[in-house]
Design a protein around this motif. Structure first.
Motif, PDB file in Angstrom:
ATOM      1  N   TRP A 121       0.842  -1.192   0.000  1.00 51.34           N
ATOM      2  CA  TRP A 121       0.000   0.000   0.000  1.00 51.34           C
ATOM      3  C   TRP A 121       0.881   1.247   0.000  1.00 51.34           C
ATOM      4  CZ3 TRP A 121      -4.585  -0.630   3.986  1.00 51.34           C
ATOM      5  CH2 TRP A 121      -5.451  -1.625   3.530  1.00 51.34           C
ATOM      6  N   PRO A 122       0.339   2.398  -0.425  1.00 51.00           N
ATOM      7  CA  PRO A 122       1.108   3.642  -0.367  1.00 51.00           C
ATOM      8  C   PRO A 122       1.566   3.930   1.070  1.00 51.00           C
ATOM      9  CG  PRO A 122      -0.939   3.962  -1.585  1.00 51.00           C
ATOM     10  CD  PRO A 122      -1.008   2.599  -0.973  1.00 51.00           C
ATOM     11  N   GLU A 123       2.710   4.533   1.182  1.00 53.80           N
ATOM     12  CA  GLU A 123       3.335   4.786   2.488  1.00 53.80           C
ATOM     13  C   GLU A 123       2.372   5.430   3.490  1.00 53.80           C
ATOM     14  OE1 GLU A 123       6.045   4.499   5.319  1.00 53.80           O
ATOM     15  OE2 GLU A 123       6.587   3.898   3.289  1.00 53.80           O
ATOM     16  N   GLU A 124       1.588   6.401   3.033  1.00 50.58           N
ATOM     17  CA  GLU A 124       0.715   7.133   3.953  1.00 50.58           C
ATOM     18  C   GLU A 124      -0.447   6.288   4.501  1.00 50.58           C
ATOM     19  OE1 GLU A 124      -0.777   7.896  -0.235  1.00 50.58           O
ATOM     20  OE2 GLU A 124       1.193   7.893   0.745  1.00 50.58           O
ATOM     21  N   ARG A 125      -0.722   5.139   3.891  1.00 49.77           N
ATOM     22  CA  ARG A 125      -1.818   4.276   4.362  1.00 49.77           C
ATOM     23  C   ARG A 125      -1.337   2.926   4.893  1.00 49.77           C
ATOM     24  NH1 ARG A 125      -5.972   2.474   1.099  1.00 49.77           N
ATOM     25  NH2 ARG A 125      -4.512   2.053  -0.559  1.00 49.77           N
ATOM     26  N   ARG A 126      -0.052   2.716   4.890  1.00 48.38           N
ATOM     27  CA  ARG A 126       0.524   1.405   5.210  1.00 48.38           C
ATOM     28  C   ARG A 126       0.238   0.888   6.613  1.00 48.38           C
ATOM     29  NH1 ARG A 126       6.239   1.218   2.251  1.00 48.38           N
ATOM     30  NH2 ARG A 126       5.056   1.131   0.339  1.00 48.38           N
ATOM     31  N   GLN A 127       0.245   1.774   7.586  1.00 54.09           N
ATOM     32  CA  GLN A 127       0.071   1.349   8.979  1.00 54.09           C
ATOM     33  C   GLN A 127      -1.410   1.081   9.251  1.00 54.09           C
ATOM     34  OE1 GLN A 127       2.924   0.565  10.456  1.00 54.09           O
ATOM     35  NE2 GLN A 127       3.746   1.343   8.519  1.00 54.09           N
ATOM     36  N   VAL A 128      -1.700  -0.137   9.690  1.00 49.73           N
ATOM     37  CA  VAL A 128      -3.086  -0.574   9.867  1.00 49.73           C
ATOM     38  C   VAL A 128      -3.232  -1.300  11.205  1.00 49.73           C
ATOM     39  CG1 VAL A 128      -3.523  -0.813   7.385  1.00 49.73           C
ATOM     40  CG2 VAL A 128      -2.603  -2.764   8.673  1.00 49.73           C
ATOM     41  N   THR A 129      -4.471  -1.676  11.488  1.00 47.90           N
ATOM     42  CA  THR A 129      -4.762  -2.519  12.649  1.00 47.90           C
ATOM     43  C   THR A 129      -5.449  -3.782  12.145  1.00 47.90           C
ATOM     44  OG1 THR A 129      -6.966  -1.584  12.982  1.00 47.90           O
ATOM     45  CG2 THR A 129      -5.120  -0.504  14.149  1.00 47.90           C
ATOM     46  N   LEU A 130      -5.525  -4.772  13.026  1.00 47.56           N
ATOM     47  CA  LEU A 130      -6.239  -6.000  12.681  1.00 47.56           C
ATOM     48  C   LEU A 130      -7.691  -5.687  12.312  1.00 47.56           C
ATOM     49  CD1 LEU A 130      -6.335  -9.102  12.442  1.00 47.56           C
ATOM     50  CD2 LEU A 130      -6.943  -9.154  14.878  1.00 47.56           C
ATOM     51  N   GLN A 131      -8.303  -4.746  13.020  1.00 47.75           N
ATOM     52  CA  GLN A 131      -9.686  -4.382  12.713  1.00 47.75           C
ATOM     53  C   GLN A 131      -9.816  -3.877  11.280  1.00 47.75           C
ATOM     54  OE1 GLN A 131     -11.447  -1.375  15.207  1.00 47.75           O
ATOM     55  NE2 GLN A 131     -13.491  -1.771  14.402  1.00 47.75           N
ATOM     56  N   GLN A 132      -8.907  -3.002  10.852  1.00 46.35           N
ATOM     57  CA  GLN A 132      -8.956  -2.488   9.477  1.00 46.35           C
ATOM     58  C   GLN A 132      -8.829  -3.634   8.462  1.00 46.35           C
ATOM     59  OE1 GLN A 132      -5.883   0.640  10.560  1.00 46.35           O
ATOM     60  NE2 GLN A 132      -6.759   1.491   8.675  1.00 46.35           N
ATOM     61  N   ILE A 133      -7.933  -4.553   8.732  1.00 44.16           N
ATOM     62  CA  ILE A 133      -7.717  -5.643   7.780  1.00 44.16           C
ATOM     63  C   ILE A 133      -8.896  -6.607   7.787  1.00 44.16           C
ATOM     64  CG2 ILE A 133      -6.221  -7.616   7.230  1.00 44.16           C
ATOM     65  CD1 ILE A 133      -5.179  -4.746   6.417  1.00 44.16           C
TER      66      ILE A 133
END
Length: 196
Positions: A121-133
């Motif tokens: 994913w683009p750098e600005e959206r890369r950091q996620v949580t289990l909930q998002q995934i």
């Protein structure tokens, strides 16, 4: 049911629904391309299983160890969206089940706020949580299940999630043909009335 359990339940249901679209079909019908872009039922199963392995594996530092040559650098474009003659139906179903088992283990092991990183994913959206995934994968599966619904209907007119699906109006084949003809007539009438 808490939020995590609800999302996990929806993910499992969509997994089963997608496999159910293959029920009763021969190799040709589940593999044949039914759209100009080559979309086919068994390819959808292969694609979604592959994607799920990465999202619940790589993203959370829990790689499955499963080698997926169709996702490697240099693989043919869209190689995950169709099944070669060398890949059996059983191979793809086993991959789908393996992906589900691996994903379930990640989901059960981590809290909803567990951090992950999506390297593609683009750098600005890369950091996620289990909930998002979890939300992302429920949506991804539902998206492709919609494709599978239409493909299966094109193959043998089977519609809905199961025989007697209460979400579908009960009609005989003749009544469906009349219904379709009425819709076709309305579309033709509108085309003569409205500008496109």
């Amino acid at each position: 049911m808490d939020g995590k359990e609800t999302l996990h339940t929806y993910l499992r249901i969509r997994r089963d629904n997608l496999l159910g679209k293959l029920d009763g079909l021969g190799d040709y019908d589940m593999r044949r391309p039914l759209t100009p872009t080559g979309t086919n039922l068994l390819g959808l199963v292969k694609h979604v299983a592959s994607v799920e392995l990465d999202y619940f594996g790589v993203v959370f530092g829990r790689p499955s160890g499963r080698h997926l040559p169709w996702l490697e650098d240099g693989a043919r474009p869209d190689a995950d969206m169709w099944v070669t003659a060398d890949e059996s139906f059983e191979d793809i179903v086993e991959l789908h089940r393996f992906a589900g088992t691996h994903s379930d283990a990640t989901i059960e092991a981590l809290p909803l706020d567990a951090p992950g990183s999506v390297p593609w994913w683009p750098e600005e959206r890369r950091q996620v949580t289990l909930q998002q995934i979890l939300v992302h994968m429920v949506a991804e599966r539902a998206h492709h299940l919609g494709h599978a619904d239409i493909l299966r209907e094109l193959i043998d007119a089977t519609a809905g999630q199961r025989p007697g699906d209460p979400n579908l109006t009960s009609r005989t084949p003749e009544e469906w043909a009349a219904h379709r003809a009425e819709i076709e007539g309305a579309a033709r009438d509108a085309a003569g009335t409205w500008r496109n």
